[in-house]
Write a protein that holds these residues in place. Structure first.
Motif, PDB file in Angstrom:
ATOM      1  N   UNK A 124      45.223  20.134  34.601  1.00 16.19           N
ATOM      2  CA  UNK A 124      44.636  19.025  33.851  1.00 16.19           C
ATOM      3  C   UNK A 124      44.822  17.758  34.657  1.00 16.19           C
ATOM      4  N   UNK A 125      43.943  16.790  34.419  1.00 19.57           N
ATOM      5  CA  UNK A 125      43.963  15.549  35.178  1.00 19.57           C
ATOM      6  C   UNK A 125      44.711  14.501  34.373  1.00 19.57           C
ATOM      7  N   UNK A 132      48.563  30.427  47.169  1.00 15.91           N
ATOM      8  CA  UNK A 132      48.961  29.038  46.918  1.00 15.91           C
ATOM      9  C   UNK A 132      47.714  28.224  46.673  1.00 15.91           C
ATOM     10  N   UNK A 133      47.732  27.384  45.655  1.00 16.54           N
ATOM     11  CA  UNK A 133      48.758  27.279  44.624  1.00 16.54           C
ATOM     12  C   UNK A 133      48.855  28.581  43.836  1.00 16.54           C
ATOM     13  N   UNK A 151      40.078  25.057  34.707  1.00 19.18           N
ATOM     14  CA  UNK A 151      40.801  25.757  35.763  1.00 19.18           C
ATOM     15  C   UNK A 151      40.173  25.374  37.092  1.00 19.18           C
ATOM     16  N   UNK A 152      40.962  25.487  38.123  1.00 20.32           N
ATOM     17  CA  UNK A 152      40.456  25.420  39.483  1.00 20.32           C
ATOM     18  C   UNK A 152      40.313  26.883  39.896  1.00 20.32           C
ATOM     19  N   UNK A 203      52.628  27.260  33.275  1.00 16.62           N
ATOM     20  CA  UNK A 203      52.281  27.121  34.693  1.00 16.62           C
ATOM     21  C   UNK A 203      51.123  26.161  34.931  1.00 16.62           C
ATOM     22  N   UNK A 204      50.786  25.336  33.945  1.00 18.52           N
ATOM     23  CA  UNK A 204      49.679  24.392  34.089  1.00 18.52           C
ATOM     24  C   UNK A 204      50.097  23.273  35.037  1.00 18.52           C
ATOM     25  N   UNK A 205      49.235  22.962  35.986  1.00 16.39           N
ATOM     26  CA  UNK A 205      49.533  21.936  36.990  1.00 16.39           C
ATOM     27  C   UNK A 205      48.866  20.620  36.604  1.00 16.39           C
ATOM     28  N   UNK A 206      49.655  19.567  36.560  1.00 17.78           N
ATOM     29  CA  UNK A 206      49.117  18.219  36.335  1.00 17.78           C
ATOM     30  C   UNK A 206      48.698  17.640  37.681  1.00 17.78           C
ATOM     31  N   UNK A 207      47.477  17.127  37.752  1.00 20.71           N
ATOM     32  CA  UNK A 207      46.961  16.536  38.981  1.00 20.71           C
ATOM     33  C   UNK A 207      46.369  15.172  38.671  1.00 20.71           C
TER      34      UNK A 207
END
Length: 188
Positions: free
Chosen positions: A185-186, A25-26, A164-165, A84-88
């Motif tokens: 992505x921010x 996780x994530x 990427x993180x 699966x890209x996470x928006x932050x």
């Protein structure tokens, strides 16, 4: 007569390495058809066989089909993970859980924002000079931790496919590398 522990130690010696760790996780990048095409079927098979294993196991099996960088996100490709890209946003707190199957000490680890195009760290977010830690209690901060998204990323990570993180762990004594990546992505 051999004890179960003796048998496991012997098996580990024959195999060379045991399973180790992966970010749960994530949910990190996963393998897919583009990964297999670029890294080759042999490398993809070795990585799939042990999701927690060191990248070096796959590199030992690399053949003429290998045409990727397995040392960047295990060779897993953005194109296989577009959905699966996470928006932050700056200030968001992301909770991490690392599945630590076996640990080899000493090593070092970090969590960083990495540029996909250059595989260079943009922003280090957390580092461990000695990883995994020696705390085995419920408050372990090496396998359960969080990071806060910085407000310094600006336009660098403002769209999917740029950053990427990455969770990264390296064990110098055994020359073993473990990585997991989260495409993000921010949002403004």
């Amino acid at each position: 007569m051999f004890s179960t522990l003796t048998k496991l130690i012997a098996l580990g010696s024959v195999a060379g390495v045991w399973s180790h760790a992966v970010m749960k996780e994530p949910v990190p990048r996963q393998a897919g058809p583009v990964h297999e095409e670029l890294c080759g079927a042999t490398v993809a098979k070795v990585l799939a066989r042990d999701l927690t294993g060191p990248i070096e196991n796959a590199m030992d099996a690399a053949d003429g089909e290998y045409n990727c960088d397995a040392y960047f996100c295990r060779g897993y490709q953005y194109e296989d993970n577009i959905d699966n890209v996470k928006a932050v946003k700056a200030g968001d707190v992301l909770d991490f859980k690392i599945d630590m199957v076996a640990s080899h000490r000493p090593g070092y680890a970090n969590v960083s924002i990495v540029d996909i195009a250059t595989n260079e760290i943009i922003e280090p977010l957390r580092t461990w000079d000695e990883y995994p830690g020696y705390n085995i209690g419920p408050d372990r901060d090496d396998i359960k931790f969080n990071i806060t998204m910085p407000d310094t990323l600006g336009a660098t990570c403002d769209a999917p496919g740029k950053c990427v993180l990455q969770w990264y762990w390296y064990v110098p004594r055994s020359s073993q590398t473990y990585e997991s990546c989260l495409d993000l992505y921010v949002e403004a």
